[in-house]
Design a protein around this motif. Structure first.
Motif, PDB file in Angstrom:
ATOM      1  N   ASP A 108       3.374   0.799  -1.882  1.00 17.21           N
ATOM      2  CA  ASP A 108       3.294   2.028  -2.144  1.00 17.21           C
ATOM      3  C   ASP A 108       5.014   2.097  -1.535  1.00 17.21           C
ATOM      4  N   GLU A 109       5.122   3.253  -1.512  1.00 19.33           N
ATOM      5  CA  GLU A 109       6.063   3.978  -0.613  1.00 19.33           C
ATOM      6  C   GLU A 109       6.169   3.813   0.672  1.00 19.33           C
ATOM      7  N   GLU A 110       5.179   3.776   1.122  1.00 16.14           N
ATOM      8  CA  GLU A 110       5.021   4.073   2.591  1.00 16.14           C
ATOM      9  C   GLU A 110       4.706   2.299   3.320  1.00 16.14           C
ATOM     10  N   GLY A 111       4.659   1.649   2.721  1.00 16.15           N
ATOM     11  CA  GLY A 111       4.613  -0.177   2.739  1.00 16.15           C
ATOM     12  C   GLY A 111       3.282  -0.712   2.870  1.00 16.15           C
ATOM     13  N   ASN A 112       2.083   0.345   2.567  1.00 12.10           N
ATOM     14  CA  ASN A 112       0.597   0.248   2.534  1.00 12.10           C
ATOM     15  C   ASN A 112       0.578  -1.215   1.325  1.00 12.10           C
ATOM     16  N   ILE A 113      -0.729  -1.680   1.579  1.00 12.00           N
ATOM     17  CA  ILE A 113      -0.366  -3.440   1.008  1.00 12.00           C
ATOM     18  C   ILE A 113      -1.510  -2.234  -0.364  1.00 12.00           C
ATOM     19  N   LYS A 114      -1.182  -2.409  -0.993  1.00 12.67           N
ATOM     20  CA  LYS A 114      -2.981  -2.525  -2.409  1.00 12.67           C
ATOM     21  C   LYS A 114      -2.848  -3.612  -3.408  1.00 12.67           C
ATOM     22  N   PHE A 115      -4.407  -3.520  -3.536  1.00 12.39           N
ATOM     23  CA  PHE A 115      -4.197  -4.600  -4.650  1.00 12.39           C
ATOM     24  C   PHE A 115      -5.633  -4.465  -5.716  1.00 12.39           C
ATOM     25  N   LYS A 116      -4.939  -4.833  -7.144  1.00 14.84           N
ATOM     26  CA  LYS A 116      -5.038  -4.555  -8.349  1.00 14.84           C
ATOM     27  C   LYS A 116      -5.875  -5.603  -8.555  1.00 14.84           C
ATOM     28  N   ILE A 117      -7.360  -5.394  -9.114  1.00 15.40           N
ATOM     29  CA  ILE A 117      -8.710  -6.873  -9.690  1.00 15.40           C
ATOM     30  C   ILE A 117      -9.160  -6.916 -11.214  1.00 15.40           C
ATOM     31  N   SER A 118      -8.991  -7.254 -11.676  1.00 16.66           N
ATOM     32  CA  SER A 118      -9.429  -7.205 -12.761  1.00 16.66           C
ATOM     33  C   SER A 118      -9.640  -8.809 -13.085  1.00 16.66           C
TER      34      SER A 118
END
Length: 390
Positions: A108-118
């Motif tokens: 995201d804009e703050e550099g946090n890692i996100k995962f999208k799992i399907s």
């Protein structure tokens, strides 16, 4: 002692031979007609795998109708299907599922890692999440998960190729097995017949240009098969006037084949048949069938009857698909009603159903059925984090 109908050797070790292939949902078999060596032969490359190739033609239909073998073996999963860039599977009963899970890493804009799992199911989703946890630890700020019911809205091509010399050769084998099954079970008494030509064709792969077997929607059947019937049928007849022993094999009540297994017959006229339902281990032997004149040119001169047989096959496949569609609709509706009842009455222990229950139940059934019928995607939140902690 019985002799093998393929090599004439005495059957010293009994070997079960299915009259109609087990994978087509049939259980009719005999241990009095074939020796172990010949039975093994038909499952080798040398034989051309005629039994397997015949059955493989109907893989999609077996899958859609969820037809199990007589030992309960599931129909095949249809693989190598593409839909909008994703690999999908056709599971037994005509259920589509994505073949692989996907994991997309984002920031995201703050550099946090996100995962999208399907994933195709909840278990696969948990596996993917555990991989992420193993790589990055368990310190997630949040886990948002939804169960998304999505539908395929675009046509998918499923390959279905029926016919061919090697596979329709299996039709002659079914008829040859059946007439000897009737004889060995004392249902009929065969005269002394020279079967060497049929043996050479089926067992020793001689006379490979034999064209007396194939798809046949021209010759009339000796029995009226109901439109909604999906049973397998075998009909065998002998005609002294035509000097023929011939028959029909009907797969799933709608796919017609015929073959000539003897063309110098001089015995008495006869006509017998068997009906084998695909969902039971019961067979019905027909002792009286209509006497029909058989036109051998339909399978000997295939080109002249090509159009009629193609049109007949198209019509038959459409009938099978319509039966499948009606079955799947009923199955889905039963599931929707069951799930709605479970949800509406969860935790309720009252003695009476009140109007509010009926209203909620009606609304739930109507919504879920409309979503299914008109292919509307839906999402339901899942407490995935709680399930993982458990």
């Amino acid at each position: 002692m019985n002799k093998c109908i393929y090599c004439n050797a005495e059957i010293t070790e009994k070997s079960n031979e299915h009259i109609i292939h087990s994978a087509l949902g049939s259980s009719l078999q005999s241990n009095k007609i074939i020796c172990k060596e010949c039975n093994n032969y038909f499952s080798t490359k040398e034989s051309g795998y005629i039994d397997n190739k015949f059955v493989e033609q109907f893989a999609v239909i077996r899958n859609l109708l969820n037809i199990r073998s007589d030992r309960g073996k599931m129909p095949p999963i249809i693989k190598k299907i593409e839909h909008e860039g994703s690999a999908i599977l056709l599971e037994p009963g005509g259920k589509f599922a994505y073949q692989k899970s996907k994991r997309e890493e984002m920031k995201d804009e703050e550099g946090n890692i996100k995962f999208k799992i399907s994933a195709p199911n909840l278990e696969k989703a948990k596996e993917q999440l555990k991989h992420v946890q193993k790589q990055y630890g368990k310190g997630f700020s949040s886990i948002n998960a939804v169960s998304r019911k999505t539908y395929i809205n675009k046509p998918i091509d499923l390959e279905l190729s029926i016919g061919g010399e090697e596979s329709t050769k299996a039709v002659a084998k079914i008829l040859y097995n059946f007439i000897h099954y009737l004889d060995r079970e004392s249902i009929i008494t065969l005269p002394n017949i020279d079967w060497s030509s049929t043996q050479n064709y089926l067992r020793y792969s001689k006379d490979i240009d034999n064209r007396s077997t194939g798809i046949d929607y021209v010759n009339p059947l000796p029995y009226l098969i109901p439109e909604e019937d999906l049973a397998n049928y075998v009909f065998i007849s002998g005609s002294k006037h035509q000097k023929l022993i011939y028959g029909h094999v009907i797969v799933f009540g709608h796919i017609y084949f015929s073959a000539i297994i003897h063309n110098e017959y001089e015995g008495i006229d006869f006509s017998y048949g068997v009906r084998q339902p695909i969902d039971t281990k019961r067979e019905e032997i027909f002792l009286k069938l209509k006497k029909q004149k058989f036109n051998p040119d339909v399978i000997r001169d295939k080109e002249n009857y090509l159009v009629e047989n193609i049109e007949g096959m198209k019509s038959s496949l459409n009938k099978i698909l319509n039966i499948y569609a009606e079955r799947s609709k009923k199955e889905e509706l039963d599931k929707i009603i069951s799930q709605a009842i479970s949800e509406v009455f969860k935790g309720y222990e009252g003695a009476y159903i009140n109007p509010e229950h009926i209203q909620k139940l009606s609304a739930k059934v109507a919504k879920d059925f409309v979503d299914w019928r008109y292919r509307i995607d839906s999402e339901v939140p899942i407490e995935l984090k709680d399930e993982l902690e458990e």
